[in-house]
Each structure stands twice: as structure tokens, then as C-alpha cells.
Design a protein around this motif. Structure first.
Motif, mmCIF file in Angstrom:
data_model
loop_
_atom_site.group_PDB
_atom_site.id
_atom_site.type_symbol
_atom_site.label_atom_id
_atom_site.label_comp_id
_atom_site.label_asym_id
_atom_site.label_seq_id
_atom_site.Cartn_x
_atom_site.Cartn_y
_atom_site.Cartn_z
ATOM 1 N N VAL A 183 0.886 -1.315 -0.170
ATOM 2 C CA VAL A 183 0.086 0.078 0.099
ATOM 3 C C VAL A 183 0.945 1.226 -0.101
ATOM 4 N N ASN A 184 1.874 0.956 0.914
ATOM 5 C CA ASN A 184 2.851 2.365 0.867
ATOM 6 C C ASN A 184 3.610 2.678 -0.578
ATOM 7 N N VAL A 185 3.869 1.456 -1.190
ATOM 8 C CA VAL A 185 4.544 1.770 -2.382
ATOM 9 C C VAL A 185 3.606 2.505 -3.419
ATOM 10 N N LYS A 186 2.368 1.866 -3.347
ATOM 11 C CA LYS A 186 1.216 2.518 -4.321
ATOM 12 C C LYS A 186 1.124 3.861 -3.928
ATOM 13 N N ARG A 187 0.920 4.285 -2.759
ATOM 14 C CA ARG A 187 1.066 5.599 -2.264
ATOM 15 C C ARG A 187 1.948 6.512 -2.877
ATOM 16 N N LEU A 188 3.204 6.015 -2.805
ATOM 17 C CA LEU A 188 4.400 6.828 -3.162
ATOM 18 C C LEU A 188 4.367 6.785 -4.616
ATOM 19 N N HIS A 189 3.985 5.984 -5.517
ATOM 20 C CA HIS A 189 3.762 6.024 -6.903
ATOM 21 C C HIS A 189 2.741 7.213 -7.246
ATOM 22 N N ASP A 190 1.746 7.423 -6.273
ATOM 23 C CA ASP A 190 0.811 8.574 -6.451
ATOM 24 C C ASP A 190 1.532 9.638 -6.316
ATOM 25 N N PHE A 191 2.761 9.883 -5.651
ATOM 26 C CA PHE A 191 3.526 11.262 -5.671
ATOM 27 C C PHE A 191 4.479 11.005 -6.952
ATOM 28 N N GLY A 192 4.879 10.168 -7.597
ATOM 29 C CA GLY A 192 5.598 10.233 -8.616
ATOM 30 C C GLY A 192 7.002 9.570 -8.033
ATOM 31 N N PHE A 193 6.934 8.952 -7.010
ATOM 32 C CA PHE A 193 8.298 8.393 -6.434
ATOM 33 C C PHE A 193 8.364 7.072 -6.730
ATOM 34 N N SER A 194 9.605 6.584 -6.858
ATOM 35 C CA SER A 194 9.711 5.114 -6.896
ATOM 36 C C SER A 194 9.187 4.378 -5.583
ATOM 37 N N GLY A 195 8.836 3.075 -5.705
ATOM 38 C CA GLY A 195 8.492 2.385 -4.579
ATOM 39 C C GLY A 195 9.544 1.755 -3.355
ATOM 40 N N TRP A 196 10.772 2.262 -4.081
ATOM 41 C CA TRP A 196 11.743 1.761 -3.020
ATOM 42 C C TRP A 196 12.296 2.766 -1.871
ATOM 43 N N TRP A 197 11.411 3.884 -2.114
ATOM 44 C CA TRP A 197 11.542 4.855 -1.086
ATOM 45 C C TRP A 197 10.710 4.448 0.322
ATOM 46 N N ALA A 198 9.815 3.325 0.000
ATOM 47 C CA ALA A 198 8.964 2.903 1.039
ATOM 48 C C ALA A 198 10.123 2.143 2.249
ATOM 49 N N LEU A 199 11.077 1.713 1.733
ATOM 50 C CA LEU A 199 12.118 1.141 2.678
ATOM 51 C C LEU A 199 12.736 2.023 3.564
ATOM 52 N N ALA A 200 12.811 3.441 3.271
ATOM 53 C CA ALA A 200 12.999 4.364 4.146
ATOM 54 C C ALA A 200 12.342 4.490 5.428
ATOM 55 N N GLY A 201 11.147 3.866 5.286
ATOM 56 C CA GLY A 201 10.465 3.867 6.379
ATOM 57 C C GLY A 201 10.598 2.714 7.668
ATOM 58 N N LEU A 202 11.616 1.953 7.079
ATOM 59 C CA LEU A 202 12.110 0.933 7.996
ATOM 60 C C LEU A 202 13.218 1.541 9.083
ATOM 61 N N ALA A 203 13.711 2.782 8.698
ATOM 62 C CA ALA A 203 14.721 3.509 9.480
ATOM 63 C C ALA A 203 14.008 4.234 10.995
ATOM 64 N N PRO A 204 14.657 4.122 11.866
ATOM 65 C CA PRO A 204 14.143 4.620 13.041
ATOM 66 C C PRO A 204 13.874 6.211 13.113
ATOM 67 N N GLY A 205 12.826 6.655 13.228
ATOM 68 C CA GLY A 205 12.434 7.824 13.153
ATOM 69 C C GLY A 205 11.552 8.270 12.048
ATOM 70 N N ILE A 206 12.027 7.649 10.781
ATOM 71 C CA ILE A 206 11.497 7.910 9.632
ATOM 72 C C ILE A 206 10.132 7.301 9.286
ATOM 73 N N GLY A 207 10.207 6.036 10.020
ATOM 74 C CA GLY A 207 8.792 5.195 9.842
ATOM 75 C C GLY A 207 7.645 5.738 10.597
ATOM 76 N N ASP A 208 7.934 6.591 11.330
ATOM 77 C CA ASP A 208 6.666 7.573 11.972
ATOM 78 C C ASP A 208 6.210 8.689 10.979
ATOM 79 N N LEU A 209 7.166 9.148 10.150
ATOM 80 C CA LEU A 209 6.896 10.250 9.010
ATOM 81 C C LEU A 209 6.467 9.586 7.960
ATOM 82 N N ILE A 210 6.285 8.237 7.604
ATOM 83 C CA ILE A 210 5.802 7.620 6.423
ATOM 84 C C ILE A 210 4.302 7.971 6.407
#
Length: 130
Positions: A80-107
Motif C-alpha cells: 500500500v505504501n509503495v502504491k501511495r508513493l507512486h501517487d506522488f511520482g516516487f519510486s516504491g523503493w523509497w518505502a524502505l526508508a520507513g524502516l529507519a528509526p524515526g522516519i517510519g513515523d513520518l511515512i
């Protein structure tokens, strides 16, 4: 390529299980909420049915149940996060940044902001009325 409104059934399965296309903020929020509630319900049901009848200490069994329930749910929420990032025009690989501490809350911000207007390389505009 599939985009647009989500209904239960085939559309819900596509929204939760596919990594292709775009997903609007409302549809993504609906799918993510349903997946989270279903996961919590399964864990609670497991705890009160199976573990209630076990004479041994239930803590290891509960941890095992949570892992077996949250890993598949996490994978579906990642889609779901990958498709949501696609809606912004970003690659789905950016969803992996959500695994980093602190960034996961910002996703979760991607669920609060509408995607880019018009079609992009991942599909047509998901916020259109069509």
C-alpha cells in the motif's frame, strides 16, 4: 495498469497485494486501516482462544503468533505504501526508508497529503472523478 477507487473484493486484494499502480489517499487509508484492524483482531482471537487453554506460560506462543500475523500484514501494508508513493511520482523503493528509526513515523504523512495531479509514469490521476 490499475488505479482508482477501491471496493471490497477484487479491488481490495489488488490494493493490498500488488506493487503496481497508484492509490489515492482515501483508498490507501481505508485499506491500511482494515489490514491493521484485521491483524489486531486475529492476534486477540488467537490469544483468547488458543492461549487460554494452554497450561504453560503463553508469552512465547503469543510472540510467535504476533510474528506470524504481523509479518504478512507488514508486507501488505508495504505494498500500500509503495502504491501511495507512486501517487506522488516516487519510486516504491523509497518505502524502505520507513524502516529507519524515526522516519517510519513520518511515512504516515503520505496518507494525509493528496498525490500529484494528472497522470505520471505509474498511472492516471487517482483523485479524478472518473
Amino acid at each position: 495498469m490499475r488505479t482508482g477507487k477501491i471496493m471490497f473484493g477484487d479491488g481490495f486484494l489488488w490494493a493490498a497485494g500488488s506493487f503496481r499502480g497508484r492509490l489515492s489517499q482515501g483508498s490507501a487509508f481505508l485499506v491500511a486501516t482494515c489490514l491493521t484492524l484485521a491483524s489486531a483482531a486475529c492476534i486477540i482471537l488467537y490469544y483468547y482462544t488458543v492461549l487460554d487453554y494452554m497450561p504453560s506460560e503463553p508469552a512465547p506462543e503469543l510472540v510467535r503468533a504476533i510474528l506470524f500475523e504481523t509479518l504478512p500484514t507488514g508486507w501488505l501494508l508495504y505494498a500500500v505504501n509503495v502504491k501511495r508513493l507512486h501517487d506522488f511520482g516516487f519510486s516504491g523503493w523509497w518505502a524502505l526508508a520507513g524502516l529507519a528509526p524515526g522516519i517510519g513515523d513520518l511515512i504516515w504523512i503520505i496518507y494525509l497529503v493528496p498525490g500529484t495531479g494528472g497522470p505520471n509514469r505509474y498511472g492516471r490521476d487517482t483523485n479524478s472523478s472518473v
